[in-house]
Design a protein around this motif. Structure first.
Motif, short mmCIF file in Angstrom:
data_model
loop_
_atom_site.label_atom_id
_atom_site.label_comp_id
_atom_site.label_asym_id
_atom_site.label_seq_id
_atom_site.Cartn_x
_atom_site.Cartn_y
_atom_site.Cartn_z
N THR A 34 0.84 -1.19 0.00
CA THR A 34 0.00 0.00 0.00
C THR A 34 0.88 1.24 0.00
O THR A 34 1.65 1.46 0.94
CB THR A 34 -0.91 0.02 1.23
OG1 THR A 34 -1.72 -1.16 1.24
CG2 THR A 34 -1.82 1.24 1.22
N ASN A 39 -1.73 10.28 -1.92
CA ASN A 39 -3.15 10.00 -1.67
C ASN A 39 -3.80 11.16 -0.91
O ASN A 39 -3.17 11.78 -0.05
CB ASN A 39 -3.32 8.72 -0.86
CG ASN A 39 -2.99 7.47 -1.66
OD1 ASN A 39 -2.71 7.55 -2.85
ND2 ASN A 39 -3.02 6.33 -1.00
N TYR A 41 -7.06 12.23 1.54
CA TYR A 41 -8.03 11.63 2.47
C TYR A 41 -8.92 12.71 3.08
O TYR A 41 -8.55 13.88 3.17
CB TYR A 41 -7.31 10.92 3.62
CG TYR A 41 -6.50 9.72 3.20
CD1 TYR A 41 -7.05 8.44 3.26
CD2 TYR A 41 -5.19 9.86 2.76
CE1 TYR A 41 -6.30 7.32 2.89
CE2 TYR A 41 -4.44 8.75 2.39
CZ TYR A 41 -5.01 7.49 2.45
OH TYR A 41 -4.27 6.40 2.09
N LEU A 200 -10.64 7.41 1.78
CA LEU A 200 -9.69 7.75 0.73
C LEU A 200 -10.46 8.48 -0.36
O LEU A 200 -11.40 7.94 -0.94
CB LEU A 200 -9.04 6.48 0.17
CG LEU A 200 -8.13 6.65 -1.06
CD1 LEU A 200 -6.91 7.49 -0.72
CD2 LEU A 200 -7.70 5.28 -1.59
N LYS A 203 -6.66 8.46 -5.05
CA LYS A 203 -5.48 7.60 -4.96
C LYS A 203 -4.47 8.00 -6.03
O LYS A 203 -4.82 8.12 -7.21
CB LYS A 203 -5.88 6.13 -5.15
CG LYS A 203 -4.73 5.16 -4.98
CD LYS A 203 -5.22 3.72 -5.01
CE LYS A 203 -4.08 2.74 -4.87
NZ LYS A 203 -3.32 2.91 -3.62
N GLU A 204 -3.24 8.21 -5.60
CA GLU A 204 -2.17 8.58 -6.52
C GLU A 204 -1.92 7.47 -7.52
O GLU A 204 -2.17 6.28 -7.25
CB GLU A 204 -0.90 8.89 -5.72
CG GLU A 204 0.38 9.10 -6.53
CD GLU A 204 0.36 10.31 -7.45
OE1 GLU A 204 -0.61 10.42 -8.24
OE2 GLU A 204 1.30 11.11 -7.41
#
Length: 496
Positions: A34, A39, A41, A200, A203-204
């Motif tokens: 992960t 990312n 949030y 999340l 997401k990158e």
């Protein structure tokens, strides 16, 4: 010649940046790993520690993330002077935040409220009204032209940083990318409104997309990929580039691995070794501690051709260049201390620092050369974002549990003595079969390490030793034998 090699494997994706056959950057992303950096949030503030000028934020991970006061926003600006300033946050507040540093050890991820969305030519800062230019663009006239253009097209309230690659992009490409990033931000804001805290939001991209986005320059000849599906995705995502340079994206269809085909196997294997041999026969030793990385320079086989001072100077200059490369390819972050070989000439000391500084300038990651201490140690820091290569490709040794050492054969013989004394404390135990590693077995018989005990308190006992290649050096197996007829392995040998 510079190529980007992307190898998609069942367990991971590997990206190699190769310049004239030399590996200059290497990234690995495991399928089950992960990755957090980049990312976004929706976090909830758990507690605020004004004494530390920080807050801990729940972003849905096992450990709360760390938010420093200098990474918060106030009136659309990052707080620059946080001296004695309390955070304008309280427990229970929901915030939109982005991870800037991975979790390391027992520490949670580090986050910022200054969200950034990177593209190939620009970075969008949707919460700060600002225009900046990469420091690597040194032409002042070009800088001003780019800033004037972006100021004329960017939406009000948004910030833009022009990346190095923007110099080689058309105005249309830059404007189109800004529009795409603004649209992405609008989607992020919508998700932030509807999703619960700890979610999340964005997401990158994976390592393959990031590598092309961040590393693709005009000096890249080819991007070679072994996955047809990913190749087609690249052609669509970077269609403008594909039109300009039709042979940029290449599908690798060879049967042998890409690393072997392009002669990178030994270079990659070397990244996991403590010892790095230099071109002149000298070598580096790279060791990691919890707080810092230590690099030691040694002359090794190199004896030079003139005198000792010149030999040491030449070795240190070669080492300085290689150290900078090793920091990049191993992704070593945090504090780094380098023990160069001592030099008597102050000019040589400064020249080595200059060579190191020039080599560090090639690094995309922020690196600060602090200087040389009175003890002759060179200190530098390198921004820590991604995990170091060792932590991605290696695991803790299940035998030494990270110590790097195992008990010696002599110590194991002493432990065997203690274990046998415990077994023979029961008078009914007259015979035993002991299984040990071959090295312990050979050491005991070669040096007759337990001869005194066998002639003394064990004189009425029968002790059989057998070697087992599968037995770890720190393991001893003792089996009590019963009956008049003993069933022994073929390699068993009676102890004296």
């Amino acid at each position: 010649m510079k190529d980007i090699l992307i190898s998609v494997n069942p367990s991971d994706t590997q990206v190699s940046i190769v310049s004239d056959g030399e590996l200059v950057e290497f990234w690995v992303e495991r399928k089950n790993m992960t990755r957090l950096v980049g990312n976004i949030y929706k976090g909830r503030v758990q507690n605020v520690l004004n004494g530390m000028q920080a807050a801990f934020v729940n972003i849905g991970l096992e450990r709360n993330a760390f938010l420093y006061a200098g990474d918060t926003l106030e009136y659309g600006e990052i707080l620059k002077d946080v001296t004695d300033k309390k955070l304008n946050l309280k427990a229970g507040d929901n915030i939109l935040c982005q991870v800037t540093k991975e979790q390391f050890g027992s520490k949670g991820a580090r986050i910022t409220m200054n969200v950034t969305l990177p593209g190939r030519s620009v970075v969008l800062m949707p919460q700060i009204d600002y225009v900046g230019v990469s420091r690597k663009i040194t032409d002042e006239a070009v800088k001003q032209q780019l800033m004037d253009f972006v100021n004329s097209i960017k939406p009000d309230g948004y910030g833009i940083i022009l990346r190095t690659q923007s110099v080689d992009c058309s105005k249309e490409e830059i404007q189109e990318e800004i529009q795409e990033l603004v649209a992405k931000w609008q989607e992020i804001k919508k998700a932030n409104m509807t999703k619960p805290a700890g979610s999340l939001i964005y997401k990158e991209e994976g390592v393959a997309i990031r590598a092309v986005r961040d590393m693709l320059r005009d000096d890249v000849d080819h991007i070679i990929i072994n996955d047809k599906k990913l190749l087609e995705e690249f052609k669509i995502a970077f269609s403008a580039l594909n039109d300009k340079k039709p042979d940029l994206f290449v599908l690798y269809e060879g049967k042998e691995s890409m690393q072997k085909k392009f002669g990178l196997l030994k270079q990659i294997e070397g990244l996991l070794q403590r010892k790095v041999v230099l071109a002149n026969g000298a070598y580096l030793i790279i060791d990691h501690t919890e707080a810092l990385t230590v690099i030691d320079v040694n002359t090794g086989k190199y004896v030079g051709e003139k005198n000792l001072e010149q030999t040491v100077f030449e070795t240190n200059c070669i080492a300085a260049k290689e150290i900078a490369r090793q920091l990049r390819v191993r992704n070593i972050g945090g504090i780094v201390v380098i023990d160069f070989i001592d030099m008597d000439n102050p000019e040589h000391n400064q020249k080595v620092l200059d060579v190191l500084q020039d080599a560090l300038a090639l690094d995309r990651t922020k690196t600060s050369l602090i200087g040389m201490t009175p003890l002759g140690l060179v200190e530098l820091t390198r921004k820590k974002t991604r995990s170091m290569l060792e932590s991605v490709m290696l695991q803790t040794c299940p035998y030494c549990e990270g110590n790097g050492y195992v008990l010696s054969d002599e110590v194991m013989a002493g432990m065997l003595k203690n274990k046998l004394n415990d077994v023979f404390a029961c008078e009914d135990n007259k015979a035993v079969l002991v299984t040990v590693s071959p090295s312990v077995f050979n050491k005991i018989f070669a040096y007759r390490l337990l001869e005194k005990e066998c002639a003394g308190e064990w004189r009425d006992k029968r002790i059989y030793l057998t070697p087992d290649d599968r037995m770890h050096i720190e393991k001893i197996d003792i089996k009590v034998l019963c009956g008049a007829v003993l069933d022994l392995p073929d390699k068993a040998k009676m102890l004296y």
